[in-house]
Scaffold this motif. Structure first.
Motif, short mmCIF file in Angstrom:
data_model
loop_
_atom_site.label_atom_id
_atom_site.label_comp_id
_atom_site.label_asym_id
_atom_site.label_seq_id
_atom_site.Cartn_x
_atom_site.Cartn_y
_atom_site.Cartn_z
N ARG A 162 3.47 -15.47 39.72
CA ARG A 162 2.98 -14.46 38.78
C ARG A 162 1.46 -14.44 38.67
N ASP A 163 0.83 -15.47 39.26
CA ASP A 163 -0.64 -15.55 39.24
C ASP A 163 -1.12 -15.81 40.66
N ALA A 164 -1.82 -14.83 41.24
CA ALA A 164 -2.25 -14.96 42.63
C ALA A 164 -3.58 -14.25 42.83
N VAL A 165 -4.31 -14.72 43.84
CA VAL A 165 -5.56 -14.09 44.28
C VAL A 165 -5.37 -13.68 45.73
N TYR A 166 -5.68 -12.43 46.04
CA TYR A 166 -5.68 -11.95 47.42
C TYR A 166 -7.12 -11.85 47.88
N VAL A 167 -7.48 -12.59 48.92
CA VAL A 167 -8.85 -12.56 49.46
C VAL A 167 -8.84 -11.68 50.70
N ARG A 168 -9.59 -10.61 50.65
CA ARG A 168 -9.68 -9.66 51.76
C ARG A 168 -10.94 -9.94 52.57
N LEU A 169 -10.74 -10.52 53.76
CA LEU A 169 -11.85 -10.81 54.67
C LEU A 169 -12.00 -9.62 55.61
N SER A 170 -12.99 -8.79 55.36
CA SER A 170 -13.11 -7.56 56.11
C SER A 170 -14.59 -7.30 56.42
N TYR A 171 -14.96 -6.04 56.47
CA TYR A 171 -16.36 -5.68 56.70
C TYR A 171 -17.21 -6.15 55.53
N GLY A 172 -16.57 -6.32 54.39
CA GLY A 172 -17.14 -6.95 53.21
C GLY A 172 -16.05 -7.82 52.61
N ILE A 173 -16.39 -8.65 51.65
CA ILE A 173 -15.43 -9.57 51.06
C ILE A 173 -15.07 -9.09 49.66
N SER A 174 -13.77 -9.04 49.38
CA SER A 174 -13.31 -8.66 48.04
C SER A 174 -12.02 -9.41 47.73
N ALA A 175 -11.59 -9.31 46.49
CA ALA A 175 -10.38 -10.01 46.07
C ALA A 175 -9.58 -9.13 45.12
N GLY A 176 -8.27 -9.33 45.15
CA GLY A 176 -7.37 -8.70 44.19
C GLY A 176 -6.77 -9.78 43.31
N LEU A 177 -6.65 -9.51 42.01
CA LEU A 177 -6.17 -10.51 41.06
C LEU A 177 -4.85 -10.08 40.44
N LEU A 178 -3.86 -10.94 40.55
CA LEU A 178 -2.57 -10.76 39.89
C LEU A 178 -2.47 -11.82 38.82
N LEU A 179 -2.46 -11.43 37.56
CA LEU A 179 -2.41 -12.38 36.45
C LEU A 179 -1.23 -12.05 35.56
N GLY A 180 -0.34 -13.03 35.38
CA GLY A 180 0.84 -12.79 34.57
C GLY A 180 1.76 -11.73 35.14
N GLY A 181 1.74 -11.58 36.47
CA GLY A 181 2.59 -10.58 37.11
C GLY A 181 2.04 -9.17 37.08
N ARG A 182 0.82 -9.01 36.56
CA ARG A 182 0.22 -7.68 36.46
C ARG A 182 -1.12 -7.65 37.20
N LEU A 183 -1.43 -6.51 37.78
CA LEU A 183 -2.69 -6.33 38.47
C LEU A 183 -3.83 -6.31 37.46
N HIS A 184 -4.83 -7.17 37.65
CA HIS A 184 -5.97 -7.24 36.74
C HIS A 184 -7.16 -6.52 37.38
N ARG A 185 -7.60 -5.44 36.74
CA ARG A 185 -8.68 -4.62 37.27
C ARG A 185 -10.02 -4.89 36.60
N GLY A 186 -9.99 -5.44 35.39
CA GLY A 186 -11.22 -5.64 34.64
C GLY A 186 -11.60 -4.41 33.85
N GLY A 187 -12.61 -4.56 33.00
CA GLY A 187 -13.00 -3.46 32.11
C GLY A 187 -13.51 -2.23 32.82
N SER A 188 -14.19 -2.40 33.96
CA SER A 188 -14.73 -1.25 34.69
C SER A 188 -14.06 -1.06 36.04
N GLY A 189 -12.99 -1.81 36.30
CA GLY A 189 -12.30 -1.69 37.58
C GLY A 189 -12.94 -2.51 38.69
N ALA A 190 -13.95 -3.34 38.35
CA ALA A 190 -14.70 -4.07 39.37
C ALA A 190 -14.30 -5.54 39.50
#
Length: 370
Positions: free
Chosen positions: A190-218
């Protein structure tokens, strides 16, 4: 089934050609799959002759997923059960124009709908993954420089108007972790981090089974974490961001003296083939990224880190290098040390996440209408 999904629909003769099987064998398999409700058949014509067209069986209602990446456009069509019916990928030039790319995306959606023998009226909505953080209220990208020339383009609004269907947009790394949670490596957590190694580096956050986008989506913009206060200026305007050390431009600068003018795809291909210089450059990038991921792991304490993106396709040693770095720089746990694994969905994770976003939004809309 893979051939049918790839092309959206084929006659039995075309299936025989695509698979290398005899027409008699294809006929037998199609009958078995049709009886099991896996495929559907319909009479059509090819070159003036009657033929049996085979498509994937689907529930009522379709959704489309679109991934607009730095160098590729991918589109998939699915039904509300999550079954992928057809998909297609096209290469894109560097710094591709928003209007041209969105035109192509809309045309591909229409083409896939026609391929599966459906009508556009059956399409309930679109999910769109982009390589940048997105503001939920406006649909605009929240970080300048992430996709040059796209900053003032409301992607969801544009695609929604062109196809007359609701379109929902999100960052591709976030949708990738959603897909890995639904059908990939993060199914059991239910808690995972997806690390995207691409032309730039980014991550996706799954917290408590829900996608966490943050206050501004960043949330998850690892590429813009400062790692060198006096480093080069990043397109975002700050100095020494992680992307200035392990992003596309930085990696190509490192290999150019020995390889000349190559692309990032070339570097990944050569590394996969065992080129020691390319392997070293990518492994060093994974280790450097691992230091930043370790800080994120220390803060949010996920159960799992999933690694994906174009660079991860170079080999398992990329994931090994990142895993080693994360474990070296995180607070060690006596009971549940975080595991770092390769994604199970490969480069389709973002596309499948976009499809899942569209399916969820369609479910909400249908529920609301009832």
């Amino acid at each position: 089934m893979a051939a049918v999904k790839r092309f959206g629909g084929l006659t039995q003769v075309e299936l025989a050609s695509a698979t290398g099987l005899s027409t008699a064998t294809v006929s037998t398999i199609v009958k078995e799959l049709a009886a099991a409700g896996v495929v559907e058949t319909a009479t059509t014509s090819r070159s003036g002759r009657r033929a049996l067209r085979v498509t994937m069986a689907r529930q009522a209602g379709l959704v489309a997923g679109i991934h607009i990446g730095p160098r590729a456009l991918a589109v998939a069509l699915g039904d509300l059960s999550g079954e992928v019916l057809a998909e297609q990928t096209l290469p894109l030039p560097a710094e591709h124009r928003a209007d041209t790319t969105l035109d192509r995306a809309a045309l591909l959606v229409v083409d896939l709908v026609e391929r599966v023998g459906a009508e556009l009226d059956e399409l309930l909505g679109l999910g769109v993954a982009v390589a940048a953080p997105v503001d939920a209220a406006t649909g605009l990208m929240t970080v300048r420089g992430a996709m040059r020339g796209w900053e003032e383009v409301p992607v969801g609004l544009v695609l929604g108007k062109r196809l007359a269907r609701p379109a929902h947009v999100d960052a591709d790394a976030g949708l990738a972790v959603l897909a890995e949670h639904e059908r990939g490596a993060a199914r059991e957590v239910r808690d995972a981090v997806y690390v995207r190694l691409s032309y730039g580096i980014s991550a996706g956050l799954l917290l408590g089974g829900r996608l966490h986008r943050g206050g501004s989506g960043a949330a998850g913009q690892l590429g813009h974490v400062q790692v060198s206060p006096n480093g080069p200026v990043c397109p975002c305007g700050n100095r020494g961001c992680l992307d200035t050390e392990v992003g596309e431009a930085a990696l190509l600068d490192l290999v150019r003296p020995t390889l000349g003018e190559v692309t990032l795809r070339d570097v990944v291909r050569l590394a996969r083939q065992g080129d020691p210089g390319c392997m070293r450059v990518l492994a060093d990038a994974a280790r450097r990224t691992g230091q930043v991921v370790a800080a994120l792991v220390t803060m949010v304490d996920p159960q799992l880190v999933v690694v994906g993106g174009e660079l991860a396709q170079a080999g398992d040693w990329m994931v090994d290098a990142l895993r080693e770095s994360v474990r070296r720089h995180t607070l060690p746990s006596r009971f549940a040390p975080v595991d770092v694994v390769a994604g199970e969905l490969g480069q389709r994770a973002e596309l499948l996440g976009a499809l899942e976003l569209a399916r969820r939004e369609a479910d909400v809309a249908e529920g609301g209408s009832r």
